[in-house]
Design an enzyme around this catalytic site. Structure first.
Site, PDB file in Angstrom:
ATOM      1  N   ASP A   1      -0.833  31.079 -15.765  1.00 43.02           N
ATOM      2  CA  ASP A   1      -2.251  31.040 -16.083  1.00 43.02           C
ATOM      3  C   ASP A   1      -2.887  30.101 -15.050  1.00 43.02           C
ATOM      4  O   ASP A   1      -2.180  29.308 -14.410  1.00 43.02           O
ATOM      5  CB  ASP A   1      -2.450  30.512 -17.505  1.00 43.02           C
ATOM      6  CG  ASP A   1      -3.903  30.301 -17.846  1.00 43.02           C
ATOM      7  OD1 ASP A   1      -4.709  31.221 -17.600  1.00 43.02           O
ATOM      8  OD2 ASP A   1      -4.247  29.206 -18.351  1.00 43.02           O
TER       9      ASP A   1
ATOM     10  N   ASP B   1      -6.668  28.427 -15.134  1.00 39.17           N
ATOM     11  CA  ASP B   1      -7.509  27.341 -15.641  1.00 39.17           C
ATOM     12  C   ASP B   1      -6.728  26.494 -16.647  1.00 39.17           C
ATOM     13  O   ASP B   1      -6.271  26.993 -17.665  1.00 39.17           O
ATOM     14  CB  ASP B   1      -8.761  27.916 -16.329  1.00 39.17           C
ATOM     15  CG  ASP B   1      -9.677  28.647 -15.350  1.00 39.17           C
ATOM     16  OD1 ASP B   1      -9.544  28.432 -14.129  1.00 39.17           O
ATOM     17  OD2 ASP B   1     -10.511  29.436 -15.814  1.00 39.17           O
TER      18      ASP B   1
HETATM   19 MG   LIG Z   1      -5.835  28.344 -19.364  1.00 38.75          MG
END
Ligand SMILES: [Mg+2]
Length: 244
Positions: free
Chosen positions: A12, A14
């Site tokens: 992932d 962010d």
């Molecule tokens: Mg995230």
């Protein structure tokens, strides 16, 4: 973490590679502050962010925030000719994203532990890719100076173009594995959000690592993380031992 039997790591973005949340908060603050000030209504504060915006889809967050100040706007659409100047929910969303992109242009520093882990993976020939719901993923990676570290990026733009359902469904992670040419059961998923951990747990991956940036260790374990770290550098020692 033991990396035996692992050929790829799916990240992932962010909150895992970059501390992007701060930039989003700042962009919301600038957008709503200007909007409310111009109308002489109660000023915006970061507590509004946590009450009305955090964790919601963008348009829903905007509508909640406006309702809290007694305002209603037409929804509008992203095709509005007025773009960020449209006095609509979409217009405000576009305005926030323009500010977010400007903040990104000032640069963003990736988590040092995450960069160190990426370096360790590269050194061992383990592939990596980014799987993010964000349509800003390329811009974020570029701002962090990491764009050329990833051949495969499955982001909000790719998911929309290919009609792939987002997290908590596992499909975007499975697409990342497929594009790397690595079976899911030889991939590790690394996530900081509950919905992303659920996506990893549903995909039949070798392991799901939760990164606790505020979601909480117990919550991430309960949703299917096999282990939880606070920094990706914690994954390196087991890695070097396993590959030595
Ligand atoms: Mg995230």
């Amino acid at each position: 973490m033991d990396h035996d039997g692992v050929d790829a790591v799916l990240f992932d973005l962010d909150g895992v590679i970059t501390p992007t949340a701060e930039k989003h908060m700042e962009a919301w603050n600038r957008m709503f502050s200007a909007y409310f000030d111009a109308r002489a209504i109660d000023p915006y504060s970061d507590s509004d962010y946590f009450r009305f915006i955090d964790g919601k889809p963008r348009l829903e967050g905007i509508a909640s925030m406006l309702a809290a100040r007694g305002l209603t706007l037409p929804e509008g659409s992203d095709d509005d000719e007025a773009g960020p100047d449209a006095d609509t929910v979409h217009g405000l969303g576009t305005r926030k994203n323009v500010i977010f992109r400007e903040l990104l242009d000032e640069g963003i520093e990736a988590y040092p532990g995450s960069v160190a882990y990426l370096d360790a993976l590269d050194a061992a020939g383990i592939a990596s890719c980014v799987v993010s719901s964000s349509k800003n993923a390329e811009a974020v990676l570029t701002a962090a100076g990491l764009r050329d570290r990833f051949d495969v990026i499955v982001d909000g733009v790719v998911a929309a173009a290919e009609g792939i359902p987002g997290k908590p469904k596992p499909d975007t992670y499975l697409r990342g594995a497929e594009l790397l040419g690595v079976p899911a059961d030889r991939c590790v998923v690394i996530e900081d959000a509950v919905s992303g951990v659920q996506a990893g747990a549903a995909g039949g991956f070798a392991r799901v690592v939760g990164v606790d940036r505020g979601a909480g260790r117990e919550a991430l374990l309960a949703e299917g993380a096999d282990l939880v770290v606070v920094d990706l550098s914690e994954l390196i020692p087991g890695f070097t031992e396993a590959r030595r």
